[in-house]
Design an enzyme around this catalytic site. Structure first.
Site, PDB file in Angstrom:
ATOM      1  N   CYS A 104       0.833  -1.198   0.000  1.00  0.00           N
ATOM      2  CA  CYS A 104       0.000   0.000   0.000  1.00  0.00           C
ATOM      3  C   CYS A 104       0.873   1.256   0.000  1.00  0.00           C
ATOM      4  O   CYS A 104       1.561   1.515  -0.961  1.00  0.00           O
ATOM      5  CB  CYS A 104      -0.975  -0.045   1.179  1.00  0.00           C
ATOM      6  SG  CYS A 104      -2.355   1.095   0.991  1.00  0.00           S
ATOM      7  N   HIS A 238      -3.651  -5.622   0.791  1.00  0.00           N
ATOM      8  CA  HIS A 238      -3.033  -5.887   2.091  1.00  0.00           C
ATOM      9  C   HIS A 238      -3.014  -7.362   2.476  1.00  0.00           C
ATOM     10  O   HIS A 238      -3.928  -7.838   3.155  1.00  0.00           O
ATOM     11  CB  HIS A 238      -3.806  -5.131   3.174  1.00  0.00           C
ATOM     12  CG  HIS A 238      -3.599  -3.658   3.156  1.00  0.00           C
ATOM     13  ND1 HIS A 238      -2.551  -3.049   3.810  1.00  0.00           N
ATOM     14  CD2 HIS A 238      -4.297  -2.667   2.569  1.00  0.00           C
ATOM     15  CE1 HIS A 238      -2.620  -1.737   3.621  1.00  0.00           C
ATOM     16  NE2 HIS A 238      -3.674  -1.471   2.865  1.00  0.00           N
ATOM     17  N   GLU A 240      -1.189  -8.693   4.721  1.00  0.00           N
ATOM     18  CA  GLU A 240      -0.992  -8.835   6.174  1.00  0.00           C
ATOM     19  C   GLU A 240      -2.312  -8.790   6.933  1.00  0.00           C
ATOM     20  O   GLU A 240      -2.361  -9.141   8.104  1.00  0.00           O
ATOM     21  CB  GLU A 240      -0.008  -7.762   6.671  1.00  0.00           C
ATOM     22  CG  GLU A 240      -0.580  -6.367   6.905  1.00  0.00           C
ATOM     23  CD  GLU A 240      -0.803  -5.549   5.632  1.00  0.00           C
ATOM     24  OE1 GLU A 240      -0.717  -6.119   4.530  1.00  0.00           O
ATOM     25  OE2 GLU A 240      -1.090  -4.342   5.744  1.00  0.00           O
TER      26      GLU A 240
END
Lengths: 277, 777
Positions: A104, A238, A240
């Protein structure tokens, strides 16, 4: 080396806000992550025992957020600060084959730094692309589906078969990857030739599609790219945030348990580093 | 101005005045209260005069301003305290850890969570972007100053109708589309930047909010119990360190602005009461605060909210039984030339006050330096219970803290005029086809998809939002009842967070309204598999000096308290916002509740979307003919004073039974029944799953009651095919009815065998999904 010995720097400055989950992603896989403020590398306003050196790490991760507010082009301020104080260290880090991940805002920083796409050199003096404002002109927080396009070059997706589709959520206002208009064709040609294309946005049927499956209007649905050596990688969505199945947006529909789609990216890079160092 | 002659300049290197209360007439006092911006009444000023008479002097301008802040409705709850004490303050159990700027509750053996919701209404009505953004900033600090990491933001919003003609917007008022757009942008830009997910909320539209929109902001946080802090200093000799942003002229008289009705001049006169937000000061401030907290370098802390330094310094010390010496000239300011009283009462954002022992000053300063956050040593705790403020060596304020913080408390007159039992029932004029009614209700702004704003908020930063505000198939997700957070990395225990509000019902019958809001909050939390555990409330009402308004407040709080007490649900924090009215009248009485529930294992959480074909749909609960305040009656011009009531014992029993049957794994989907009734609820379930349903309701009641009644304590559940018998056994003793099965691509609903609704999902989806996009773009 063993995964337990891999040192990961999760870098932050003011406005970085995805460092905790990024740290956690590496930690749960057994590596040694550490959240480091840029000033700890630059030696500014920190105590001696807080000082750090980039060379001591194997993986550098630049997490998501709004570094310095991103009040100018996203990622530009952070990139400028890194370039000013850390340029040589960064070049050496990449040159050694160590891994750099930008997610990002981190992807935006890597592009602003000239580390991505990095067609002909490790770090271009002038950015070769830009992640610009979404076509919708809005911040878009939505599930996105990513088709794995890489044929084996990228260190971060070595455990993901080509053609697999991953669910990773997007949450950004500036994620549209564009190249200078005069160089568009050659840029995409290079991306393909050098196996730098990593993820593309697709719809639930697996086809390339427009908004909202491509949340930003990125040309050719590009969601993530790596450098020609495959050791610097940036993506807008994302991974994660989806380390567990229970963090997927629709997990209650199938009663699955276990791993989330994002985990394979972190597993891949740890595996590659452990093989190479 | 009329009260100018009461100010006598004192010898000092800066503008500094004595306020000649001893020479003031009642007319002078009235003018003084208004012109000083303190909003102090004549009686309050007389009380101040008496106090200073005993000291043999007049107050200074700084002292007067300080008292104005501390005694404002916003700060001292002078009109509401006695009512709150009667109904909600006493609700307590062993799970409550602290009641500070935010409430703190037990999460598990090792962790605690904190919660608070409050209003930022008037600033948002004048300047929607800044008002909403700084509302987020303020609520985050409330959670942070308990030592907690903020993990979720919650924003219920209330506006006038988006369709209100532009040429009929009253003077000094902004159009609801402008306000909604500004507020959402403010929340988005602040919340997303500081990296705290916005996971729950609601948007409500009614023309009573035309001149006075409501922006309620909530936050939930988490901390290890050992890292919790109280909002008080450790002891005498502790130092006060101000950390965070610079102090400016923004946010002056914010609390007094919040404690008066809005007028057509508020825009120009009170613009300066709205603070300016800087999320990129807040984000590192969060890190620095948590770091000094976890390293045990501080003894206590408190955020600077309403009243700014004037409230925080005294309260932080007085809470521990001490006083403070403060050096106001050390405060870093945004510009030159701020007057001492302005610095003292400014509500500039992103500021916190830390109490630090001598040994740890340097270490604290070092941490803040690392994060580029300003930190200023500006005071010391003293044994006397007084606040003493110095500026350039001159004492500009010296007040007894007991007097300062012991604001007035009023038992104002109230009148109970609702429910209006004399009002005649007026039946709504309904379209003949129920399909038309259903499409009207689904596309109503109060029901329709809020995707337009939900997707502008980052609702999953921090990677711990297990159940998101939009649920179901990612191609056509639907609204959920609650969101579920997984706050601790190595635990599956979760927090369900839900909002409830029903101003229309509360307007018809405030007592039942207060109860119903509690019922709705519980339903929402239970629907995702959570057990209600605590709540925070934001009570938004009109002018409490009008007896009918205070009567509404009294009844609503009574209803809310009755349910909370019976269910053993503590309210460790809350907020009252009065004076939400303009020349056009008051807002609807608006009780907003933010509930938190415990989900023992998030892997068992449940969402609202229908999961499969061929499973059974059951209605849990009883549908009654109590249409007062319902969406159906509002939409089609009906009125009825019979609003839905709550059978509290039944609610308790239902919560237990529904959670038990969910735990057995028999329930695939669950959705509460609220606005628009059963018909809207089943539609949302079908939309989210992309699966239709075929239902029949057998009953003696008329179809419009069965389909659209908003009776409390009801859920629709999808039960696994083949598990119906176990489900029914487990639910024995409860009013349940099997309505039909899931499947196909249309929704069919019959009443005693005759078909009332038969419509393709695609049409339902379109009606529900497009409204807000069409209005907001």
């Amino acid at each position: 080396m063993n995964i337990e010995d891999i040192k990961v720097c999760v870098l932050r400055i003011e406005g970085t806000n995805c460092e905790q989950e990024s740290f956690q992603a590496f930690k749960r896989l057994g590596a040694q992550p550490e959240i480091v403020h840029l000033k700890q590398f630059l030696g500014q306003d920190v105590t001696d025992d807080e000082k750090r050196s980039l060379a001591d790490y194997h993986i550098l991760m630049i997490p998501g957020g709004f570094s310095s507010g991103d009040y100018v082009r996203a990622g530009a301020i952070w990139a400028a600060r890194m370039k000013a104080g850390l340029k040589d260290d960064l070049k050496a880090f990449v040159n050694e084959g160590k891994a750099v991940l930008g997610i990002c805002n981190g992807f935006q920083v890597l592009v602003e730094l000239g580390l991505l796409p990095g067609f002909d050199e490790i770090m271009a003096d002038v950015p070769q692309a830009v992640l610009t404002t979404n076509d919708s002109s809005r911040f878009e927080c939505r599930p996105t589906l990513l088709k794995h396009e890489n044929k084996g070059n990228c260190m971060f997706t070595s455990k993901i078969p080509e053609g697999d589709v991953l669910m990773c959520p997007s949450a950004h206002a500036e994620g549209k990857l564009i190249f200078p208009s005069a160089e568009v064709d050659i840029a995409y040609k290079k991306l393909a030739e050098k196996d730098m294309l990593v993820f593309s946005y697709v719809d639930p049927d697996g086809s390339y599609a427009g908004y909202p499956w491509n949340p930003n209007g990125s040309e050719k649905n590009v969601a993530g790219i790596c450098n020609p050596r495959g050791n610097v990688f940036g993506m807008m969505p994302h991974p994660e945030r989806v380390m567990d199945r229970e963090m997927h947006p629709d997990w209650t529909r199938a009663f699955p348990t276990g791993l989330g789609d994002g985990m394979a990216i972190f597993e891949s890079v740890l595996d590659e580093i452990s093989k190479r160092f | 101005m009329k009260a100018d002659h009461l100010y006598k300049k004192l010898e000092a290197s800066f503008p500094f005045f004595e306020v000649l209360l001893d020479k003031a007439s009642d007319d002078d006092l009235e003018a003084l209260g208004q012109e000083s911006g303190t909003g102090l009444s004549v009686d309050e000023l007389k009380r101040i005069k008496l106090h200073f008479d005993t000291l043999g002097r007049n107050p200074t301008d700084v002292e007067l301003q300080s008292l104005g802040q501390a005694w404002s409705e916003h700060c001292c709850y002078k009109s509401s305290k006695s009512i709150l004490r009667d109904f909600v303050f006493g609700i307590d159990n062993s799970q409550v850890i602290d009641r500070g700027d935010a409430g703190v509750m037990e999460f598990d053996e090792k962790y605690a969570y904190s919660l608070r919701i409050e209003s930022h209404n008037h600033p948002s009505a004048v300047e929607p972007y800044g008002g909403a953004a700084t509302g987020i900033g303020g609520i985050v600090r409330d959670v942070l100053c308990m030592g907690c990491q903020p993990i979720a933001l919650i924003d219920p919003l209330f506006f006038g109708s988006l369709d209100h003609p532009h040429d009929q917007i009253p003077k000094g008022t902004k159009h609801p589309t402008y306000l909604l757009s500004g507020v959402v942008s403010g929340i988005r830009d602040y919340g997303n930047r500081i990296g705290i997910p916005t996971v729950s909320g609601g948007v409500y539209f009614d023309d009573s909010y035309l001149g006075n929109c409501l922006v309620n902001v909530g936050c939930v946080g988490i901390a290890k119990k050992e890292d919790l802090y109280e909002n008080k200093v450790g002891g005498v000799g502790d130092n006060l360190i101000l950390v965070g942003g610079f102090t400016g002229r923004d946010g002056i008289h914010g609390v007094t602005f919040a404690s008066a009705v809005l007028t057509d001049k508020s825009e120009t006169e009170s613009r300066g009461a709205v603070q300016l937000g800087d999320p990129i000061m807040k984000e590192p401030l969060i890190h620095a605060i948590l770091e000094v907290g976890q390293k045990k370098l501080i003894t206590g802390m408190k955020d600077l909210g309403g009243g700014g330094l004037s409230c925080v310094c005294g309260e932080l010390a007085f809470a521990a039984g001490y006083g403070v010496d403060v050096h106001l000239d050390r405060v870093p300011t945004k510009e030159e030339g701020l007057l001492p009283w302005e610095i003292w009462v400014s509500e500039s954002q992103e500021r916190m006050m830390l109490a630090v022992s001598d040994d740890n000053i340097d270490k604290v300063m070092q941490v803040f330096k690392k994060y580029d956050v300003p930190a200023t040593l500006m005071g010391k705790v003293i044994p006397e219970k007084i606040a003493r403020v110095f500026f350039d060596g001159t004492v500009i304020l010296e007040v007894d803290l007991e007097f300062l913080t012991g604001g007035p408390e009023y038992c104002r007159p109230m009148a109970h005029v609702k429910p209006d039992l004399k009002a005649e029932t007026k039946l709504p004029v309904l379209p003949s086809d129920n399909v038309d009614i259903l499409l009207d209700l689904l596309s109503d702004a109060n029901v329709c998809s809020k995707e337009w704003l939900i997707r502008q908020y980052d609702h999953e930063v921090r990677g711990s939002t297990a159940i998101k505000p939009l649920q179901g198939d990612i191609r056509h997700s639907t609204h959920g009842d609650a969101s579920v957070m997984k706050p601790v990395a190595d635990s599956w225990r979760g927090l369900a967070i839900a909002v409830a509000a029903n101003p229309w019902l509360t307007s018809v019958d405030p007592l039942k309204g207060g109860k119903s809001v509690m019922d709705e909050m519980c339903r929402n939390i239970v629907a995702v598999g959570g057990r209600p555990h605590s709540l925070s409330n934001c009570l938004n009402f009109g002018n409490p000096e009008i007896p009918e308004r205070l009567g509404e407040f009294h009844q609503a709080v009574k209803g809310l308290g009755e349910v909370a007490e019976a269910l053993d649900l503590p309210i460790p924090s809350g907020n009252v916002s009065f004076y939400n009215e303009t020349a056009m009248g008051s807002i609807l009485p608006t009780v907003t509740v933010m509930g938190v529930g415990i989900v023992p294992d998030i892997r068992k959480a449940i969402t609202a979307d229908i999961k499969s074909h061929g499973s059974s749909i059951y209605l849990i609960g009883e549908t009654k003919d109590e249409m007062g305040g319902s969406l159906l009656y509002r939409k089609y011009d009906g009125f009825c004073n019979n609003a839905p009531d709550v059978d509290i014992a039944h609610l308790q029993n239902s919560i237990d039974k529904v959670l038990a049957v969910m735990d057995e794994g028999h329930v695939l989907a669950c959705h509460d029944i609220s606005d628009g009734g059963l018909a809207v609820s089943i539609s949302e379930m079908c939309i989210g799953g992309g699966v239709g349903a075929d239902l029949n309701i057998d009953s003696d009641q008329i179809a419009s009651v069965e389909l659209y009644s908003e009776s409390n304590t009801r859920w629709l559940v999808e039960v696994v095919r083949g598990a119906e018998t176990e489900f029914e056994e487990k639910m024995s003793g409860m009013p349940i009815s099997k309505l039909g099965t899931t499947g196909g691509q249309s929704l069919k609903v019959s009443h005693n065998g005759s078909t009332l609704i038969d419509i393709e999902l695609e049409k339902l989806d379109k009606a529900w999904r497009e409204t807000l996009w069409n209005k907001m773009g």
